[in-house]
Each structure stands twice: as structure tokens, then as C-alpha cells.
Scaffold this active site. Sequence first.
Site, mmCIF file in Angstrom:
data_model
loop_
_atom_site.group_PDB
_atom_site.id
_atom_site.type_symbol
_atom_site.label_atom_id
_atom_site.label_comp_id
_atom_site.label_asym_id
_atom_site.label_seq_id
_atom_site.Cartn_x
_atom_site.Cartn_y
_atom_site.Cartn_z
ATOM 1 N N ASP A 45 1.017 -1.389 -0.033
ATOM 2 C CA ASP A 45 -0.034 -0.005 -0.012
ATOM 3 C C ASP A 45 0.895 1.253 -0.177
ATOM 4 O O ASP A 45 2.007 1.203 0.632
ATOM 5 C CB ASP A 45 -1.057 0.062 1.376
ATOM 6 C CG ASP A 45 -2.089 0.885 1.410
ATOM 7 O OD1 ASP A 45 -3.146 0.426 1.203
ATOM 8 O OD2 ASP A 45 -1.926 2.041 0.874
ATOM 9 N N SER A 101 -6.628 8.984 -8.020
ATOM 10 C CA SER A 101 -6.532 9.757 -9.296
ATOM 11 C C SER A 101 -7.746 10.505 -9.847
ATOM 12 O O SER A 101 -7.663 11.318 -10.814
ATOM 13 C CB SER A 101 -6.193 8.796 -10.405
ATOM 14 O OG SER A 101 -7.229 8.066 -10.602
ATOM 15 N N SER A 133 1.409 14.923 -13.456
ATOM 16 C CA SER A 133 0.182 15.223 -14.065
ATOM 17 C C SER A 133 0.021 16.680 -14.466
ATOM 18 O O SER A 133 0.622 17.681 -13.995
ATOM 19 C CB SER A 133 -0.940 14.909 -13.111
ATOM 20 O OG SER A 133 -2.153 15.789 -13.476
ATOM 21 N N GLU A 168 -2.344 18.245 -14.300
ATOM 22 C CA GLU A 168 -3.068 18.971 -13.236
ATOM 23 C C GLU A 168 -2.348 19.885 -12.320
ATOM 24 O O GLU A 168 -2.770 20.813 -11.696
ATOM 25 C CB GLU A 168 -3.949 17.937 -12.311
ATOM 26 C CG GLU A 168 -5.170 17.594 -12.814
ATOM 27 C CD GLU A 168 -6.308 18.625 -13.092
ATOM 28 O OE1 GLU A 168 -6.764 19.057 -12.350
ATOM 29 O OE2 GLU A 168 -6.721 18.635 -14.571
ATOM 30 N N TYR A 225 -5.851 17.266 -5.381
ATOM 31 C CA TYR A 225 -5.130 16.347 -6.200
ATOM 32 C C TYR A 225 -3.986 17.022 -6.886
ATOM 33 O O TYR A 225 -2.821 16.376 -6.961
ATOM 34 C CB TYR A 225 -6.128 15.668 -7.308
ATOM 35 C CG TYR A 225 -5.556 15.069 -8.555
ATOM 36 C CD1 TYR A 225 -5.216 13.678 -8.160
ATOM 37 C CD2 TYR A 225 -5.153 15.606 -9.661
ATOM 38 C CE1 TYR A 225 -4.534 12.705 -9.093
ATOM 39 C CE2 TYR A 225 -4.427 14.823 -10.540
ATOM 40 C CZ TYR A 225 -4.071 13.416 -10.155
ATOM 41 O OH TYR A 225 -3.526 12.670 -11.323
#
Length: 314
Positions: A54, A80, A121, A123, A145
Site C-alpha cells: 500500500d 486519481s 500530471s 493538473e 489532487y
Amino acid sequence: MALKRALISGVTGQIGSHLADLLLEKGYEVHGIVRRTSTPAKVRRPEVKLHSADLCDQSSLSEVVRVVQPDEVYNLAAQSFVPTSWQQPALTGDTTGLGVARMLEAVRHNCPGARFYQASSSECYGKVRESPQHEGTSFYPRSPYGAAKCYGHWITVNARESYGLHASSGICFNCEGPRRGVEFVTRRITTAVAAIKKGKQETLVLGNLDARRDWGFAGDYVQAMHLILQQPKPDDYVIATGVSHSVGQFCEAAFAHVGLDWRRHVVSDPTLYRPAEVDVLLGDARKLRALGWKPEVDFESLVKMMVDADMEMP
Ligand code: GDR
């Protein structure tokens, strides 16, 4: 004997599945990290060897890296979905941000010669400072995020500069295809197009139709990720097509492909708008293209591929 050994976090996701296909084709031994949930993890390719760990748990990640001794590590796992990051900002920071630091620590202490790919990303660019966006464009994230991805990006650069790890980042613009999760806008549209065409649904309610994205095909983008790790020196690269379309234009193309007029079926509900929107993204991938990469699937072909796949679904 396998040519090389790769370890993929996020192997059950869209990009992870395409990357596993590519690496298996190339003769790699492919290992994947899966998080324990009450429903068993599914991978498309039985050849992928799964390990339970994890991103929030350092010792489990370290143990997998120690046991596998990979040549290449692809860190694709994350929380995500951008809207969820406002509901679960701390969890998003823990997995999408700190998870990168944990993966890097696992590599540094257990297999420091491995090459590391971080899924950064677009983003990160958020409220864009310039257009198109390239590797030197400043970040201005617009969601928890995006903020977590900025941390992941910079901690990867830092690992490279502090410890000499072969750690690279691909600043990946939206990547889509028939395996895309159904909550993301492109797949929301193409599944609805199929349902409407088959008479099972009348209307598709979306949020902001004016947002623009640089949409590319996941199958093309995993080629770029692999190519980035084959470079002698680690570095950062934008992965994008260089063409941007609005959500409305995606709808128009998708409905038109089955002979429907999107304006009769699509409704925009302002209550579905995000608290802070990323209005327009457009990537400049010249640095990656200089290595010989280029996207093979253009916007129109991508839309058709996704609609056709959803039309085939029972
Ligand atoms: P994004 O993808 O946030 O860009 O992140 P998404 O498909 O969720 O949204 C794209 C744009 O569409 C607008 N939109 C809607 N979005 C969704 N999901 N559902 C809707 O009903 C809807 N209506 C309009 C959004 O407002 C947004 O502007 C994706 C993810 O894969 C990230 O993990 C990845 O890092 C980036 O792409 C690059």
C-alpha cells in the site's frame, strides 16, 4: 530468462494495464503492486505477478522492492479522481503525494540502481501560467489532487538531485481509451452515447462543457513512459498531443459518430462544476518528440475507438 524486470504500482488501472501489455510484449517480467480490498484485484494479464502493498505503508513497499529487485519501477498508483480530492484531501495527499516519497525511499534503500518513473500530471499546471505548457512552465494546482501531484513531482526531482537516483517524471496530460474508468468525463460520455443509441437512456447530465483538455490515447502514452526510462540520464518530460478540445466538442464528436445530435441529449448542470476548475490544458511535448516519440491516435480516432468499444459492450 526475462530481458528485464519491471514493477508497476497502479497496475490494475487504465495506464497500468496498457503498460503491462507493452512490457510483456517487450519480454519483461512484470510485477504489480496491489492494495488489499474486500474485492479481489483484477489484472487483464495473468502473467503479471502481484504483490500486496500500500502506498500509505512504507514497510510493505520496501519489502516488495527488496524481493522483486526491479530494473524499472513505474509509480502510477494514486487517488486519481480530481473531484474526490476535495472530499478526501488528506487521503489524496497521503497516497498521491507522500506515496511517491515512500516509493522512492523503498527504491533508495533496497534497489538504488533501479530506474524510477513518476506519473506526474498536467493538473500541476492548473490555472495555467502560459500556453502551451512545457517542462519549464510554473505549476499552479487547482485541487488537492493537483497539489499532491506537485509534491510527487518535486520529491522525484529531489531524489534525483539528492541521491543520484535514476528518477524521471512524465508530466502526463489526460490519457483516455476504452479502458478508462467510467467516472472520467470521456468515458462518461462514450458509455452514455452507447446507452442512448441503444434506447436505454435519454439524457446525459455533465458539469462544465467549456473545459478544454489535451486528450491522448493511453496506449500511446505508455510507449512514452517506457522510452523515458530508456534514456541514459533521468529527466522530466511532458507527454501530450499538442491539440486541445472542449468537453462539448468531445460530446459533439462522440454523438455524431453514431448519427446523433449531442445538443438533444446533453445537459450541463452548474451544481456539478468543480470548486476550482482547470479551464484549459495544452501540452508541448517537443522534448519527448525529440527522442522519437509521437502519438499515433488523434482526437477523432480516439473518440471513435471509445464509442465503438462501448457500443460493443452488452
Ligand atoms: P481531469 O479528468 O480532472 O482532467 O483529470 P476528468 O475526465 O475527470 O475531467 C475533465 C474535465 O471534464 C469536466 N467535466 C466532467 N468531469 C467528470 N469527471 N464528470 C463530468 O460529469 C464532467 N462534466 C464536465 C471537468 O470539470 C474537467 O474540466 C484526469 C485524471 O485522469 C487525473 O488523474 C490526471 O492526472 C489528469 O486527467 C491529467
